[in-house]
Write a protein that holds these residues in place. Sequence first.
Motif, PDB file in Angstrom:
ATOM      1  N   SER A 287       1.166  -1.951   0.352  1.00  0.00           N
ATOM      2  CA  SER A 287      -0.113  -0.058  -0.561  1.00  0.00           C
ATOM      3  C   SER A 287       0.700   1.188  -0.355  1.00  0.00           C
ATOM      4  O   SER A 287       2.020   1.726   1.048  1.00  0.00           O
ATOM      5  N   ALA A 288       0.383   2.352  -1.449  1.00  0.00           N
ATOM      6  CA  ALA A 288       1.811   3.496  -1.294  1.00  0.00           C
ATOM      7  C   ALA A 288       0.977   3.791  -0.411  1.00  0.00           C
ATOM      8  O   ALA A 288       1.997   5.145   0.772  1.00  0.00           O
ATOM      9  N   ARG A 289      -0.146   4.414  -0.216  1.00  0.00           N
ATOM     10  CA  ARG A 289      -0.724   6.046   1.174  1.00  0.00           C
ATOM     11  C   ARG A 289      -0.157   4.924   2.738  1.00  0.00           C
ATOM     12  O   ARG A 289       0.470   6.597   3.491  1.00  0.00           O
ATOM     13  N   LEU A 290      -0.303   3.602   2.513  1.00  0.00           N
ATOM     14  CA  LEU A 290      -0.033   2.880   4.463  1.00  0.00           C
ATOM     15  C   LEU A 290       1.838   3.109   4.017  1.00  0.00           C
ATOM     16  O   LEU A 290       3.022   3.944   5.115  1.00  0.00           O
ATOM     17  N   GLY A 291       2.529   3.481   2.957  1.00  0.00           N
ATOM     18  CA  GLY A 291       4.024   3.089   3.378  1.00  0.00           C
ATOM     19  C   GLY A 291       3.903   4.624   3.131  1.00  0.00           C
ATOM     20  O   GLY A 291       5.659   5.836   4.388  1.00  0.00           O
ATOM     21  N   LEU A 292       3.877   5.363   3.118  1.00  0.00           N
ATOM     22  CA  LEU A 292       3.722   6.533   3.036  1.00  0.00           C
ATOM     23  C   LEU A 292       3.739   7.228   4.323  1.00  0.00           C
ATOM     24  O   LEU A 292       4.038   7.813   5.066  1.00  0.00           O
ATOM     25  N   ALA A 293       2.547   7.101   5.107  1.00  0.00           N
ATOM     26  CA  ALA A 293       2.071   7.480   6.527  1.00  0.00           C
ATOM     27  C   ALA A 293       3.262   7.162   7.284  1.00  0.00           C
ATOM     28  O   ALA A 293       3.569   7.424   8.403  1.00  0.00           O
ATOM     29  N   LEU A 294       3.652   5.719   7.220  1.00  0.00           N
ATOM     30  CA  LEU A 294       4.516   5.074   7.981  1.00  0.00           C
ATOM     31  C   LEU A 294       6.098   3.907   7.514  1.00  0.00           C
ATOM     32  O   LEU A 294       4.920   2.872   6.442  1.00  0.00           O
ATOM     33  N   PRO A 295       6.734   4.350   7.477  1.00  0.00           N
ATOM     34  CA  PRO A 295       7.157   2.924   6.540  1.00  0.00           C
ATOM     35  C   PRO A 295       7.833   1.785   6.982  1.00  0.00           C
ATOM     36  O   PRO A 295       6.737   1.021   7.983  1.00  0.00           O
TER      37      PRO A 295
END
Length: 787
Positions: A287-295
């Motif tokens: 998930s790109a969105r989750l990756g941006l929110a938290l590594p």
Amino acid sequence: MRLAFCGFALGCAWVQTLAALPGGRSVLAVVGLAGACLALALYVERASLRLVTLAICGIAMGFLWAVGMAQWRLADRLDPAWEGRDIDLVGVVASLPQVLERGVRFEFAVEHVQTPGAVVPQRILLGWYAPGTVEDPAALPPVKAGQRRALRVRLKLPHGSANPHGFDYEAWLLERGIRATGLVRPPREACASADPTLLAPFAFTPATMIHAARERIRERMQTALTGAAHGGVLIALAIGDQRAIDSDDWKTFMRTGVGHLMSISGLHVTMIGSLAGWLVATLWRRSARLGLALPAQLAGIAAGFLAALVYCLLAGFAVPAQRTLYMLAVAAWALWRGWFGAPTRVLAIALVLVCVVDPWAPLAPGFWLSFGAVALLLLAALPGERRHWLARAAGAQAAVTLGLVPLTLALFQQVSLAGPLANAIAIPVVSFIVTPLALLAALLPVPGIATLAHEIMALLMIPLDAMSALDWAVWQRGAAPMWTVLLAMAGALWCLIPWWWHWRVLGVIWMLPLLVHPMARPAPGDLWMTVLDVGQGLAVVARTAHRTLVFDTGPRYTPEADSGNRILVPYLRGEGIMRLDGLVVSHDDNDHSGGAVSTMQAVVPDWLASPLPDDHPVASAALVRRRCLEGNAWEWDGVRFEFLHPSAQDYARPDKTSDNARSCVLRITAHGRSILLPADIERDVEARLATDPARIRSAVLVVPHHGSRSSSTPDFVSAVAPEIAIVTAGYRNRFRHPAPEVVERYAARGTRLLRTERDGAVRVEFTNHGIQTRAWREERPRYWSGR
């Protein structure tokens, strides 16, 4: 700082060896020492001196912390004036109830004391038994975790058996904050309610809700695994209830060295956390969105720690699980902060955290074994030649096995030789297959999961049982002097350091004293006799230069536990006694014969002497059977043994002779002085023996029938004329042994009276210099004893 952190742990461990807690002046002196060392460490420039001062400061700080915690814990105690008196309490069932033969045992958090003037600690351990001769726990109201109940109880101070090489029950209670034990009493007034003690509402606290959930899981798994031979193992792996494991399974696990896998161990907690962390991190990266929110790496760390926390809570948050969780918490914090420093620093911080939360942790063997295993794994992971992953895994297993040999021998007096192979098979199966399936069966009510886990466990038991049956599966050695243990630990570490092999030979040499040190034993003609503290019962070990005799084996407590496997066998193993030349079971009463079968299974005697019929379970377990018969005598190493009772006439009329009246009476003579072991004879037999005073006169007497009113008649005591009398009775036993008039009778003669419930195990040594006695509670006092 690592040295200071290790010093803190040593300071906590030091306090647990004290006979009494230090007073105010001593505490102030230690405070001054800690302050001086800290100030010196801040201003000194020489690195070696700074390390020494920090280490001393750490020891002092750990000492002060453990003393303060101990004072606080001991202050929460039962008023001795209220021992054995009825007290009305309101509280909450605060643990997973343990079902017994005739009742149930549980921890009880006291909320309110209804009896005026009574002083009761906050947490107690209660047993609730079915009334009268009823042996079905179902006759009691169902006791569930989280229930609020109004109970009438009868309490006593924490008290356990005190024996060399034995389990310290009082320390175990102290570590868990349990400051009194007792029984639930029936209410004085009759009540129409089916369960008058149950109050509303349910105690909705985090702890009680966790225990209630564990209880529901246990009930569901017991239903799903009805009749399953190894179902208790799956329950233990899922919720940490090791009491569910069958005794035969435990024997196999101990002999093969895989017992650490059959509970909520550090390995399992780490594995579950790692598995959850890997799974979350893998999905997070999608998930790109989750990756941006938290590594993804940080998400995996958080998920892994939370999974480990949930698993520990599911296990009841027991002390061993807490230790592992704290270690993982420090590791997760370091990874979260991007602190990729030395792993030994993380281990040292975890060590301090464990001791801060639980300064009694050094009392547990698991504390030393778990931290030692992690340290050895870090040592095995030092940079070296590149190897296949299978070779690295084998090397890590070899490092842990070799490195823990000194500690294992020191703590348990045995090492499993089958352990390396058994662990190589069991670790992947239990950790990566059985445990995850057991957790799925616990959390998901899907039929078939528990059955599948059990089938895999049953397949694993086939090679484990085969290895356990090997005569050489376990190598046993008596308790070693501390210097040999420390030298062997240094030798094991030396062997594991990656350098030239001929340097490692020096480490092997350092380990030899632990492996070959001679065990202490009597000189020819001498007699060492130990009267063990088995509660309300009798167990005596008599040793000559090359022979060992056990007279009685104490009581049976539960179907799985008795004084044989809990007290007598650990004592024999610790003394380096691996075989018995003879075993005497004086009569059929449980408090004398209850531990016989487990003793004979662990340490096979050459023969059994008793008045028991051949079809009795104890008699049928013996290879060679004899009768205790008046006049039978023999000599070992210059020490004479003679049976004085029962006679052939007593065997000829069994219907007219009670079990107590047929008790074996043994007299042992060394250096012209004797000890008399009369078991449970009463006044009629005493009168017969007293007609020949010269035959029964003895310097040491084990008081007949635990000091009951029906024994120790004036004529018998006068005929024996003992200098030392030893009473074997349980603490605050229901028979009120020894009777006050019996105690007074011996005191009036000037006889020195020793009591196992007060003095612990008593050792009497007959040498050519006279008779010496040693009481275990005096020889090894601890600040919590009797408190």
